[in-house]
Design an enzyme around this catalytic site. Structure first.
Site, PDB file in Angstrom:
ATOM      1  N   HIS A  12     -18.057 -10.239 -94.884  1.00  0.00           N
ATOM      2  CA  HIS A  12     -18.814  -9.653 -93.775  1.00  0.00           C
ATOM      3  C   HIS A  12     -19.272  -8.258 -94.183  1.00  0.00           C
ATOM      4  O   HIS A  12     -19.221  -7.898 -95.355  1.00  0.00           O
ATOM      5  CB  HIS A  12     -18.031  -9.654 -92.465  1.00  0.00           C
ATOM      6  CG  HIS A  12     -16.788  -8.855 -92.519  1.00  0.00           C
ATOM      7  ND1 HIS A  12     -16.043  -8.552 -91.424  1.00  0.00           N
ATOM      8  CD2 HIS A  12     -16.155  -8.290 -93.568  1.00  0.00           C
ATOM      9  CE1 HIS A  12     -15.009  -7.840 -91.800  1.00  0.00           C
ATOM     10  NE2 HIS A  12     -15.049  -7.666 -93.086  1.00  0.00           N
ATOM     11  N   ASN A 503     -16.105  15.168 -82.759  1.00  0.00           N
ATOM     12  CA  ASN A 503     -17.101  14.262 -83.326  1.00  0.00           C
ATOM     13  C   ASN A 503     -16.600  12.829 -83.230  1.00  0.00           C
ATOM     14  O   ASN A 503     -15.543  12.499 -83.746  1.00  0.00           O
ATOM     15  CB  ASN A 503     -17.322  14.627 -84.806  1.00  0.00           C
ATOM     16  CG  ASN A 503     -18.101  13.571 -85.564  1.00  0.00           C
ATOM     17  OD1 ASN A 503     -18.996  12.931 -85.014  1.00  0.00           O
ATOM     18  ND2 ASN A 503     -17.754  13.397 -86.830  1.00  0.00           N
ATOM     19  N   THR A 504     -17.379  11.980 -82.592  1.00  0.00           N
ATOM     20  CA  THR A 504     -17.078  10.548 -82.629  1.00  0.00           C
ATOM     21  C   THR A 504     -18.400   9.821 -82.851  1.00  0.00           C
ATOM     22  O   THR A 504     -19.466  10.425 -82.754  1.00  0.00           O
ATOM     23  CB  THR A 504     -16.341  10.093 -81.348  1.00  0.00           C
ATOM     24  OG1 THR A 504     -16.024   8.704 -81.456  1.00  0.00           O
ATOM     25  CG2 THR A 504     -17.148  10.334 -80.108  1.00  0.00           C
TER      26      THR A 504
END
Ligand SMILES: [Fe+2]
Length: 561
Positions: A12, A503-504
């Site tokens: 994947h 921060n995400t």
């Protein structure tokens, strides 16, 4: 000017990367285009699916046509895999995977009209992972450790890289796999296998490794650089969890146990490798290398001085590794990757056109970095869309959601905005020059692949980003590499005295990270984000007057009626 297109398509995270004249021109994951998380399921009968849009983006970026390519590097070698017998559905479809991988040149020719299928070369999966760390790090010589779920027939590789050549010193064959062990635990805890492993790592910090002695017997280093993993009945320690079910202390303890044993194994395997190479530096890739808690323990307790981890350590990174490997085989001087910002970008004029099409009010402040710092200091949540998108699973200040770290409730607020579990931490970005004063751990840390202890006195100042165990997974921001981001952090510090911002990744739960301007506008439009900073422009969410909200509600009722 040799040009090599790297392709990952087998399991994947399908992805493509382009190396021209030894330099990485572009790299991107297909999910960012198709908007299907992880691109496709890792089943044998999806092996034919190629990262078509990512491949085309890479070629367009370099202005190349398929016939201009000197090679296509495919990150799996069907000759090393279980061979298909007459019934390709036998062996749990493994034969079909091998058959499809062998036919990849014809599939590639169909997708990339003009490509000579003879130019396709297969690169062993774990060699591709290894090359994504060795060549990309710029460390030479170095030791290399790949810890993965699975490749053709193995799950791990340990080796030495010197003079641009890899010498494989150890490789563990399946079914023994630390990556698959962790994946199975992920599924047992009700999460998505080979996708949500980082949630298990987060859950582990809520538990204690109660069954560690038993797992030391189940998971063993063989003393020669390989290991064995006995079949594990996770149900003995905690019952299987349904998706979205609440976890109990027993589940957290199980997660902590497996996590702790994984850390120990990493230290033991790295120790065995170091005993053979004596190298100062170690580089790592493979899905397990995304375990930033284990990486940090290795850095603290292991024998290597410097550790570099490929930010795209999952299978997407094998596209880049395969391309680098074949470029080196063709005689190119392969250069390190300087940044993970290898994806798509848009000009200011194109962004203005997107905003015009969306018919949203926007402004162009004198300095978008300063406008964002002001909004953050005012406790607004900001969607930050700047420059080229990131390669790999982490948002590194190009497709990020930002907030003020001084407010403890911003963790919950961000998890609510993103619609994800409340036990999930958010991380800080920090000015590189200030990082050592606030965080204790490996520095610099530009790719968020280690966790750092928050130094005394700082935890109270930045509560939103401090995990329950007193650590934070930081991104250091160097003004030479990231001038706009560094300026935003400096402006935020000028206002608040804190050179740290939350921060995400810019996405909502279960969706790939935002990549193009439409994704950004859709995310901004559908989640309570206060401000979108897109290139030099800002879009502010208008305050909703109570009366207008009432009108809208009545209108909706009329329509529904
Ligand atoms: Fe892999």
């Amino acid at each position: 000017m040799p040009a090599v297109l790297g392709v990952n398509a087998v399991f994947h995270d399908p992805a493509a990367a382009l190396v021209v004249d030894g330099r990485t021109v572009a790299a991107a994951e297909e999910e960012r285009f198709s908007r299907r998380k992880h691109g496709k399921p890792p089943v044998a009968f999806s092996t034919w699916e190629l990262p078509e849009q990512a491949m085309r983006f890479c070629l367009d970026r370099a202005g190349l046509r398929p016939e201009d390519l000197d090679a296509v590097a495919y990150s799996y070698d069907p000759e090393l895999a279980p061979q298909p017998n007459e019934d390709v559905t036998a062996l749990e479809w493994e034969g079909l995977r091998t058959l499809y991988a062998r036919r990849a040149p014809l599939f590639l020719k169909t997708s990339l009209s003009g490509l000579d299928p003879e130019k396709v070369r297969w690169v062993p999966h774990h060699v591709a992972h290894a090359s994504s760390a060795t060549f990309a790090s710029g460390f030479d010589p170095c030791s290399v450790l790949v810890m993965d779920g699975r490749g053709e027939r193995g799950s791990h590789l340990a080796g030495r890289f010197a003079g641009g050549r890899l010498e494989v010193l150890a490789a563990q064959r399946l079914p023994h796999s630390l990556g698959l062990l962790y994946e199975e635990l992920t599924a047992h805890l009700g999460f998505r296998r080979s996708s949500d492993e980082y949630k298990v790592m987060a859950m582990a910090s809520y538990g204690t490794p109660a069954a560690l002695d038993e797992f030391r017997a189940l998971v063993r280093h063989d003393g020669a650089g390989g290991f064995s993993v006995a079949p594990v009945d996770f149900g003995r320690y905690a019952p299987a969890l349904a998706p979205d079910a609440e976890f109990t202390p027993a589940h957290a303890d199980l997660a902590a146990t497996v996590q702790r044993r994984l850390e120990e194994m990493l230290i033991e395997l790295a120790g065995a490798l170091h005993a053979r190479t004596g190298d100062r530096d170690l580089v790592m890739a493979g899905g397990v290398a995304l375990n930033c808690v284990a990486n940090t323990r290795l850095w603290r307790e292991g024998p290597f001085e410097r550790i570099w981890v490929q930010p795209a350590s999952g299978d997407s990174g094998t596209a880049l590794g395969a391309a680098m490997q074949v470029a080196a085989e063709l005689g190119d001087d392969v250069r390190p990757m300087r940044s993970a910002a290898l994806g798509r970008e848009w000009s200011d004029a194109e962004l203005a056109s997107w905003l015009g099409t969306a018919a949203v009010a926007y402004e162009r402040p004198d300095d978008v970095a300063d406008a964002v710092a002001e909004a953050l200091a005012d406790n607004q949540v900001v969607a930050w869309f700047q420059g080229r998108s990131e390669y790999g699973p982490r948002a590194l200040g190009h497709r990020s959601l930002l907030a003020d770290p001084r407010r403890p409730d911003n963790l919950e607020k961000l998890n609510d905005i993103k619609g994800r579990e409340q036990f999930r931490p958010v991380a800080p970005m920090v000015l590189a020059e200030r990082a050592g004063e606030i965080f204790d751990g490996p520095l610099p840390s530009p790719f968020m692949l280690f966790t750092h202890d928050v130094r005394p006195g700082w935890a109270e100042r930045i509560p939103a980003v401090v995990h329950v165990d007193g650590t934070a997974r930081i991104q250091t921001v160097d003004p030479d590499d990231e001038p706009l981001l560094a300026r935003m952090l400096a402006r935020f510090e000028a206002r608040t005295g804190v050179p740290v911002v939350v921060n995400t990744s810019l996405n909502t739960a279960g969706r790939p990270m935002v990549d193009d301007p439409r994704d950004a506008l859709e995310c901004f439009g559908s989640a309570p984000i206060d401000l979108l900073a897109i290139g030099p422009f800002v879009v502010r969410r208008p305050a909703r007057p109570a009366a207008a909200a009432g009108e809208a509600g009545r209108e909706a009722e009329v329509v529904a009626g």
